[in-house]
Scaffold this active site. Sequence first.
Site, PDB file in Angstrom:
ATOM      1  N   HIS A  17       0.829  -1.216   0.000  1.00  0.00           N
ATOM      2  CA  HIS A  17       0.000   0.000   0.000  1.00  0.00           C
ATOM      3  C   HIS A  17       0.864   1.266   0.000  1.00  0.00           C
ATOM      4  O   HIS A  17       0.450   2.303   0.508  1.00  0.00           O
ATOM      5  CB  HIS A  17      -0.978  -0.001   1.184  1.00  0.00           C
ATOM      6  CG  HIS A  17      -2.007  -1.089   1.067  1.00  0.00           C
ATOM      7  ND1 HIS A  17      -3.128  -0.965   0.292  1.00  0.00           N
ATOM      8  CD2 HIS A  17      -2.048  -2.347   1.590  1.00  0.00           C
ATOM      9  CE1 HIS A  17      -3.840  -2.091   0.361  1.00  0.00           C
ATOM     10  NE2 HIS A  17      -3.209  -2.948   1.132  1.00  0.00           N
ATOM     11  N   SER A  51      -9.810 -17.827 -24.446  1.00  0.00           N
ATOM     12  CA  SER A  51      -9.110 -18.303 -23.258  1.00  0.00           C
ATOM     13  C   SER A  51      -9.116 -19.825 -23.236  1.00  0.00           C
ATOM     14  O   SER A  51     -10.193 -20.448 -23.203  1.00  0.00           O
ATOM     15  CB  SER A  51      -9.790 -17.783 -21.982  1.00  0.00           C
ATOM     16  OG  SER A  51      -9.395 -18.595 -20.887  1.00  0.00           O
ATOM     17  N   GLY A  88      -4.231 -12.965  -5.197  1.00  0.00           N
ATOM     18  CA  GLY A  88      -3.265 -11.951  -4.794  1.00  0.00           C
ATOM     19  C   GLY A  88      -1.904 -12.135  -5.441  1.00  0.00           C
ATOM     20  O   GLY A  88      -0.939 -11.498  -5.040  1.00  0.00           O
ATOM     21  N   SER A 125      -4.259 -10.723 -12.981  1.00  0.00           N
ATOM     22  CA  SER A 125      -4.773  -9.687 -13.886  1.00  0.00           C
ATOM     23  C   SER A 125      -3.634  -8.859 -14.474  1.00  0.00           C
ATOM     24  O   SER A 125      -3.630  -8.561 -15.668  1.00  0.00           O
ATOM     25  CB  SER A 125      -5.798  -8.799 -13.182  1.00  0.00           C
ATOM     26  OG  SER A 125      -5.254  -8.243 -12.023  1.00  0.00           O
ATOM     27  N   GLU A 140      -6.281  -1.057 -16.170  1.00  0.00           N
ATOM     28  CA  GLU A 140      -6.874  -1.563 -14.920  1.00  0.00           C
ATOM     29  C   GLU A 140      -7.750  -0.486 -14.267  1.00  0.00           C
ATOM     30  O   GLU A 140      -8.875  -0.749 -13.846  1.00  0.00           O
ATOM     31  CB  GLU A 140      -5.731  -1.975 -13.991  1.00  0.00           C
ATOM     32  CG  GLU A 140      -6.149  -2.565 -12.681  1.00  0.00           C
ATOM     33  CD  GLU A 140      -6.203  -4.089 -12.701  1.00  0.00           C
ATOM     34  OE1 GLU A 140      -5.409  -4.718 -13.411  1.00  0.00           O
ATOM     35  OE2 GLU A 140      -7.071  -4.623 -12.005  1.00  0.00           O
ATOM     36  N   ASP A 144       1.985  -4.021  -9.590  1.00  0.00           N
ATOM     37  CA  ASP A 144       1.798  -5.357 -10.161  1.00  0.00           C
ATOM     38  C   ASP A 144       2.193  -5.387 -11.639  1.00  0.00           C
ATOM     39  O   ASP A 144       2.880  -6.300 -12.101  1.00  0.00           O
ATOM     40  CB  ASP A 144       0.339  -5.798 -10.009  1.00  0.00           C
ATOM     41  CG  ASP A 144      -0.144  -5.674  -8.573  1.00  0.00           C
ATOM     42  OD1 ASP A 144       0.699  -5.591  -7.670  1.00  0.00           O
ATOM     43  OD2 ASP A 144      -1.373  -5.645  -8.367  1.00  0.00           O
ATOM     44  N   TYR A 175      -9.969  -1.347  -0.236  1.00  0.00           N
ATOM     45  CA  TYR A 175      -8.791  -0.790  -0.907  1.00  0.00           C
ATOM     46  C   TYR A 175      -9.025   0.682  -1.249  1.00  0.00           C
ATOM     47  O   TYR A 175      -8.205   1.548  -0.934  1.00  0.00           O
ATOM     48  CB  TYR A 175      -8.522  -1.604  -2.168  1.00  0.00           C
ATOM     49  CG  TYR A 175      -7.247  -1.269  -2.899  1.00  0.00           C
ATOM     50  CD1 TYR A 175      -6.062  -1.925  -2.599  1.00  0.00           C
ATOM     51  CD2 TYR A 175      -7.224  -0.305  -3.904  1.00  0.00           C
ATOM     52  CE1 TYR A 175      -4.892  -1.625  -3.279  1.00  0.00           C
ATOM     53  CE2 TYR A 175      -6.060   0.003  -4.580  1.00  0.00           C
ATOM     54  CZ  TYR A 175      -4.896  -0.668  -4.268  1.00  0.00           C
ATOM     55  OH  TYR A 175      -3.747  -0.368  -4.945  1.00  0.00           O
TER      56      TYR A 175
HETATM   57  C1  GLA Z   1      -2.804  -4.535  -4.990  1.00  0.00           C
HETATM   58  C2  GLA Z   1      -2.630  -3.412  -6.000  1.00  0.00           C
HETATM   59  C3  GLA Z   1      -1.211  -2.848  -5.961  1.00  0.00           C
HETATM   60  C4  GLA Z   1      -0.805  -2.481  -4.531  1.00  0.00           C
HETATM   61  C5  GLA Z   1      -1.115  -3.624  -3.567  1.00  0.00           C
HETATM   62  C6  GLA Z   1      -0.882  -3.260  -2.125  1.00  0.00           C
HETATM   63  O1  GLA Z   1      -2.001  -5.619  -5.360  1.00  0.00           O
HETATM   64  O2  GLA Z   1      -2.910  -3.884  -7.291  1.00  0.00           O
HETATM   65  O3  GLA Z   1      -1.104  -1.745  -6.815  1.00  0.00           O
HETATM   66  O4  GLA Z   1      -1.423  -1.297  -4.126  1.00  0.00           O
HETATM   67  O5  GLA Z   1      -2.454  -4.077  -3.693  1.00  0.00           O
HETATM   68  O6  GLA Z   1       0.460  -3.041  -1.896  1.00  0.00           O
END
Ligand code: GLA
Length: 374
Positions: A36, A69, A120, A124, A156, A168, A220
Site C-alpha cells: 500500500h 481463453s 493476490g 490480472s 486496470e 503489479d 482498498y
Molecule cells: C494490490 C494493488 C497494488 C498495490 C497492492 C498493495 O495488489 O494492485 O497496486 O497497491 O495491492 O500493496
Amino acid sequence: MRSIEQRAVQAYREQFLEEPAIIASAPGRVNLIGEHTDYNGGFVLPCAVEQRVAVAVGAVGHESGQLYSADFRELCPLTGKRTGSWADYPCGVVWALTAQGHEVPLFRATFAGDVPLGSGLSSSAAIEAATALALDAFFHLGISGKDLAVLCQQAENGFVGVNSGIMDQYASLLSQAGMALLIDCRTLEAEAVPLDLAAAGLTLVVCDTQVPRELSATGYNARRQTCERAAHALGVKELRDAHIQDLDRLSGEELKRARHVVTENARVLEAAEALRRDDFVEFGRLMYASHRSLRDDYEVSTPELNAFVDLAAQFRALGARLTGAGFGGCAIALIKSEGAQALVESVRQHFAGRGFPRPIFYTFQPAAGAEVVR
Ligand code: GLA
C-alpha cells in the site's frame, strides 16, 4: 518455449487453424515488502513468480477481432465495452493503447495461464502485461517497458475499474530472474537487487489462504482515500513526502494509515539494503514489522493471514507477512529450506482445526518478467 506458452500456441492452432505471429508471456508477482505504498508515491520490492500468462497473437482478415481463453474455453469478441469477464483485461489494454493515440488494428489472440486467479498473485497484471508486450511487438509500437506498465495500470484503472497502483504491472513487465525489483513508484526508476534464495539455503513459502477477497475493492479504495486526506492535511503531495515527526498533526484513522505508509516506505529501503548485503535476518525482521503495521495500523489483515504469520514465527521463519492488498489472499514466509515442509504441514493442521479454508502453498525462485518468446 515454456509449456504454458505452448498451450497458448496450441489453442491458437485449434481455434483459428493457423500459426500465431507472436507469442509472449508475463508472470504473476509476489511482493516481498512495501504494501500500500505504490499509490502513495512510495517504494515496493516485488519479484516475479514462476506462474505466467501466455498469449499467442495473429492478424485477422476482414472479420472482427477475437480473444480465446484456453482456461475458460471461451471465445470473446475484442470490444471496447466492459463485460465483467477475463476479456476485460486484454480489451482494456487495447483501450489504453488507443487512448494514447496508438494505432491498433484488429487482431486475434489466445490465452493460457497458470497464475492462480484472485489469490493476490496478480493474474490480472500478468494478462495485461502479456497482452501489452505482444501487441507492442506485433504492431511495432516501440513502447518502453515502463510505459507499457503505466498503460496496463491505465487499463486496470480506467477500463476494468480497479483503482490499483503501478506495482503489479511494473513487476510483471520488468522483473528479472533471480532478482527482486526495488521500484520507486513516483519516478518509476527501478533497481534489480539479487535474491538468490537457493544459495542462502532459504525458501520463500507462499500461502494462499483461499479467503475470498470480496471486500477488497471497497476496503482498498477507502484506504486510498484516507491516505489522500492525510496527505492533504499534512500539506504534502503524497504520503511519500511525509516524515514520521509530521504525523502527530494527524489523529484517528488518518494517523494510523499514514503511520503505516511512512514506516513501510522506510522498511522497503532498509530491506533492499539488507538484501544487498545478503542479510536475510534483518530482511526477515522487517517483514514481521511490515505485517504488524499492516495488521494494526492499516487494518487489512485477516485471522487466517495472522495465523500463518504467527505459525511461521513459531517455526523460526526469518520473516513472514501478508502480501498484496490483504483482506484475504496470500501471505509469505522466508524460512530455512529444511524447515519449510514442517511449517506447511502445521499450517494445514492449524487451519483445519480452526475451520479456515484449506490453504494452497507455492514455493518458487524469482522468475523473469514479461518476454516475447517468438
Ligand atoms: C494490490 C494493488 C497494488 C498495490 C497492492 C498493495 O495488489 O494492485 O497496486 O497497491 O495491492 O500493496
